[in-house]
Design a protein around this motif. Structure first.
Motif, short mmCIF file in Angstrom:
data_model
loop_
_atom_site.label_atom_id
_atom_site.label_comp_id
_atom_site.label_asym_id
_atom_site.label_seq_id
_atom_site.Cartn_x
_atom_site.Cartn_y
_atom_site.Cartn_z
N ARG A 36 37.92 -94.42 16.12
CA ARG A 36 37.88 -92.89 16.69
C ARG A 36 36.63 -91.78 16.02
NH1 ARG A 36 42.56 -94.02 12.13
NH2 ARG A 36 44.28 -93.77 13.66
N GLU B 285 35.00 -88.84 22.74
CA GLU B 285 36.48 -88.97 23.22
C GLU B 285 36.70 -88.68 24.73
OE1 GLU B 285 38.94 -86.03 22.10
OE2 GLU B 285 39.16 -86.74 20.45
N SER C 67 37.41 -87.26 29.11
CA SER C 67 38.53 -87.79 29.67
C SER C 67 38.35 -88.75 30.90
CB SER C 67 37.76 -85.85 30.34
OG SER C 67 36.68 -86.45 31.26
N LYS D 197 35.69 -90.95 32.63
CA LYS D 197 36.41 -91.96 32.45
C LYS D 197 35.96 -92.92 34.21
CE LYS D 197 39.90 -95.17 32.16
NZ LYS D 197 41.56 -95.92 31.13
N ILE E 241 35.03 -97.69 25.92
CA ILE E 241 36.17 -96.80 26.30
C ILE E 241 37.67 -97.68 26.13
CG2 ILE E 241 37.65 -95.85 28.60
CD1 ILE E 241 34.69 -94.87 29.18
#
Length: 268
Positions: free
Chosen positions: A104, A108, A110, A114, A135
């Motif tokens: 975590r 992050e 999107s 990616k 990823i």
């Protein structure tokens, strides 16, 4: 008395045996394909898919019930997915919780990002390949959970999957479209985990075979020692049990010289 010549009997039996073996092989291959399909669908497969896969074999209802029982035992849901967390041991759950907390902390991404990273990785960009590996770490975890409970540690499955991804991202140049990357990497992850489970099962069988050999000699020596109220010799065990000298000496070596009721149990 049959009038069929011996040669014809042999040929007839050979043909029947060959047909039987062919069905056995086809059944095993079909079962593996059904399991693989279920894994690709999130560890779930419909009853219609199962029935269609086995239709060429013409199995009866009782045999198909055994197939469904087998799938259930391997955590494959029929019609709806099985929660893989139910099959995790407490220590695996603790490890997974800690590991997911670490994941975590990663940035992050999107879907657009990616795809961009995937395209760069396909073009051979080393930094993009490293990022794409990160990823896919979460996906490795989800796939590993599907293979849990098969005699290997979840941590080891994740390790095998991570290695597969790290290698796989360097092979994406062979693809034409970025959309193909997920399927390719997913297959590499699954193949790596299945190979690891198979290797572990093979090693476990080997260990069990060794244990069986040692136990056979140890049991024979113990029974004879109880009768004679003393430790017994290799020759005495050979005479009373019919076990060969080589088998006894091999068992002693494999046990590390720990067959207690055998005099001179350590042959080193």
């Amino acid at each position: 008395m049959s009038n069929i010549p011996g040669g014809q009997i042999t040929e007839h039996c050979s043909g029947k045996c060959r047909v039987y073996m062919d069905r056995e092989v086809l059944f095993a291959k079909t079962l593996e394909q059904v399991k693989k399909t279920a894994k690709e669908q999130g560890n779930c497969i419909s009853g219609e898919q199962v029935d269609a896969a086995f239709a060429p074999l013409g199995l009866g209802r009782e045999q198909m019930d055994m197939v469904y029982d087998y799938l259930h035992q391997h955590k494959i849901g029929i019609g709806e997915p099985v929660d893989p967390d139910e099959y995790l041991a407490e220590e695996e759950k603790d490890y997974l919780e800690t590991y997911l907390e670490e994941l975590r902390e990663l940035p992050e991404v999107s879907e657009g990002e990616k795809e961009a990273v995937t395209l760069s990785a396909m073009a051979g960009d080393g930094d993009a390949q490293k990022r794409l590996t990160e990823i896919y770490l979460g996906e490795v975890v989800q796939i590993a959970k599907l293979y849990a409970g098969q005699g290997v540690y979840l941590e080891d499955l994740i390790g095998e999957g991570n290695v597969a991804v790290a290698m796989g991202v360097t092979m994406l140049g062979a693809l034409e479209h970025a959309s193909e990357a997920q399927g390719m990497l997913g297959k590499l992850i699954m193949d790596a985990m299945e190979e690891y489970i198979a290797e572990n099962a093979s090693e476990a069988k080997k260990d069990q075979k060794i244990a069986d050999k040692v136990n056979k000699v140890a049991d024979a020596a113990r029974e004879l020692a109880e009768e004679m109220h003393r430790k017994v010799t290799v020759e005495e065990v050979m005479t009373e049990s019919g076990i060969s000298r080589k088998a006894i000496e091999d068992a002693v070596r494999m046990s590390g010289g720990r067959i207690e009721d055998l005099a001179g149990g350590n042959l080193s």
